[in-house]
Design a protein around this motif. Sequence first.
Motif, short mmCIF file in Angstrom:
data_model
loop_
_atom_site.label_atom_id
_atom_site.label_comp_id
_atom_site.label_asym_id
_atom_site.label_seq_id
_atom_site.Cartn_x
_atom_site.Cartn_y
_atom_site.Cartn_z
N GLY A 80 0.82 -1.21 0.00
CA GLY A 80 0.00 0.00 0.00
C GLY A 80 0.85 1.25 0.00
N ALA A 81 1.97 1.23 0.75
CA ALA A 81 2.86 2.38 0.81
C ALA A 81 3.53 2.64 -0.54
N VAL A 82 4.02 1.58 -1.18
CA VAL A 82 4.65 1.73 -2.50
C VAL A 82 3.62 2.19 -3.53
N GLY A 83 2.43 1.59 -3.47
CA GLY A 83 1.38 1.99 -4.40
C GLY A 83 0.99 3.44 -4.24
N GLN A 84 0.97 3.93 -2.99
CA GLN A 84 0.64 5.33 -2.75
C GLN A 84 1.67 6.28 -3.35
N LEU A 85 2.94 5.88 -3.37
CA LEU A 85 3.97 6.71 -4.00
C LEU A 85 3.62 6.94 -5.47
N PHE A 86 3.26 5.87 -6.16
CA PHE A 86 2.89 6.00 -7.57
C PHE A 86 1.60 6.79 -7.73
N ILE A 87 0.65 6.61 -6.80
CA ILE A 87 -0.62 7.34 -6.87
C ILE A 87 -0.38 8.84 -6.74
N PHE A 88 0.41 9.25 -5.74
CA PHE A 88 0.62 10.67 -5.52
C PHE A 88 1.50 11.30 -6.60
N MET A 89 2.41 10.53 -7.18
CA MET A 89 3.17 11.05 -8.32
C MET A 89 2.24 11.27 -9.51
N THR A 90 1.33 10.32 -9.75
CA THR A 90 0.36 10.47 -10.83
C THR A 90 -0.55 11.67 -10.57
N LEU A 91 -0.98 11.84 -9.31
CA LEU A 91 -1.86 12.94 -8.94
C LEU A 91 -1.18 14.28 -9.17
N SER A 92 0.10 14.40 -8.80
CA SER A 92 0.80 15.67 -8.95
C SER A 92 1.13 15.98 -10.41
N LEU A 93 1.34 14.93 -11.22
CA LEU A 93 1.71 15.12 -12.62
C LEU A 93 0.51 15.31 -13.53
N TYR A 94 -0.59 14.60 -13.26
CA TYR A 94 -1.69 14.55 -14.21
C TYR A 94 -3.05 14.94 -13.64
#
Length: 385
Positions: free
Chosen positions: A309-323
């Motif tokens: 969940g922690a690793v997945g959240q990193l990708f989620i928040f990077m996607t959120l900030s970029l797109y």
Amino acid sequence: MGYSQGTKLPPTVQLGICVGGIYFSFLIWALCQERLSTTPYESIEHPTSDKFRAVVFLNTIQSLFSALSALTFLYFTKYQNGMHWSTLVGLDFAPPTPVLDNGSFKENRRSPLKSHSARRLLRSYAFISLVSSLASPFGFLSLSHISFPTLLLGKSCKLVPVMLMNIVLYQRKFPLHKYILVGMVTVGIWMFMAFKEGAGAKKGKGPETSSLLGLFLLGINLVLDGIVNSTQDEVFSTFKIDGPQMMFFMNVFSTLITTVAMLVPSVLTPSFLAPVGSESHFNALSQALSFITSHPSVTKDIILFSLTGAVGQLFIFMTLSLYGSLILVTVTLTRKMFTMLLSIFFFGHRLTWGQWAGVGLVFGAIGMEAEAKRRETIKKRKRQA
């Protein structure tokens, strides 16, 4: 957004990495979640098997792991010698200072775009964390009155409240293709669920019936989720921050909120919020620790659930900030679609014509968004040339 400016990867590659990370991490996370919520664990004290029901404890451990994961990521990707911790986590709100540039002075561009208030940003983080923590119980409680497919169908329409809250709360406007995208994805996933073979054959009472109370609770959950996503968009457009910085503070506040909730005595917890068996323990924390002590095999599932969940959240928040949140919700919804397709091919399920039409709508929406992004990138390059 700030995060994309420091990377040399093409936008398509960036999106591919984010999507791949979300899919891989949350596939394992979902398997752990299902095991934790449905599989009985053997007790070393008694010849019995019991289910792990300490949901708040599980959310607290995951938010703690996620906060540490975000901080570690920020340290290894952004930290430089002499950097203050407030700069690392995105709270450096010093006013613009003049710096020498070819004999003249110019404004320091490291300052935030639209605000100089760290307190305002922290209040926003706390608000998002509180609303997010409140949203989860409503979704869980709705399962007492509606079936799981109904819950999944409602969650699949999450794009609608996200866009609605963006419009209502922040008066944000979207291009026409975004509205078409929302409609196509929502209708496509609805068709996939609604046209399932034999979907209308079984009817029953209780949890299998979509009661008005259950739909009302689910509606509250979706509205709160929409507020979270739209407020995240507003924070990204107001402050010069990165996704992992928001992830860090959101999970710090969430950990504090759920920790307080765990410490509340069971006698003060409303009966409809208390997990089964909690009445025999002082609070939710003592209940969770007691279960882990008597059922040690649950420990590895809790750790794996929290790590993925922690690793997945990193990708989620990077996607959120970029797109932005609309693209993020589209990715998470299509992840559900891919999970369904994998199940179909692995277990030999058959799709009706209506379900295949739904699949076509969803992937058509993905292609439309990709083409719109490509054209937007070409226009930006022409303006910069």
